[in-house]
Design a protein around this motif. Structure first.
Motif: not given
Length: 144
Positions: A1-27
């Motif tokens: 997406m950035l390669e196609s010239g789209c500018k960043a609207v917002k940048e930062g850290m988010l935590e995503k829940r993993s798909d695995g059995l434990l469903q850990l939060w990963k930054k």
């Protein structure tokens, strides 16, 4: 997406829940653009820097996930609990991706706003395309 010239609207850290059995939060380092959301492992350099220098072998470039708005259905705000806002991005194929961030960061609102603007742009382009086709068909084709 950035390669196609789209500018960043917002940048930062988010935590995503993993798909695995434990469903850990990963930054994940996230870059929100006008086209979608990039999820980057926190140790990896951003995409535009990768062109000048090779990615470190520990984190291959394939780890970058693109959540394009064309494949996104909704952003559901699930709940506000403690210092976090929990929300789910629902993809067109039905896959649900859970995220959390600090309430004051407003990621869910920013993603929703960009997605709505993207869908509106697509709808306008579709209407223009339809009108152009209709005008082309309605135009007289000259004497025969």
């Amino acid at each position: 997406m950035l390669e196609s010239g789209c500018k960043a609207v917002k940048e930062g850290m988010l935590e995503k829940r993993s798909d695995g059995l434990l469903q850990l939060w990963k930054k994940k380092r996230c870059i929100l653009t006008e086209e979608g959301l990039l999820l980057i492992p926190p140790k990896q350099p951003p995409p535009q820097q990768q062109q000048q220098q090779p990615a470190p072998p520990a984190e291959p470039a394939a780890k970058i996930k693109e959540l394009h708005f064309s494949n996104m259905k909704t952003v559901d705000c699930v709940e506000r609990k403690g210092k976090y806002v929990y929300f789910t991005v629902v993809m067109a194929e039905g896959k649900e991706i859970d995220f959390r961030c600090a309430q004051e960061q407003g990621w869910n609102a920013a993603i929703t706003l960009q997605m709505v603007q993207y869908k509106n742009r697509q709808a306008i382009l579709a209407v223009r395309s339809t009108r152009q086709k209709q005008q082309h068909l309605a135009a007289p084709h000259g004497p025969r």
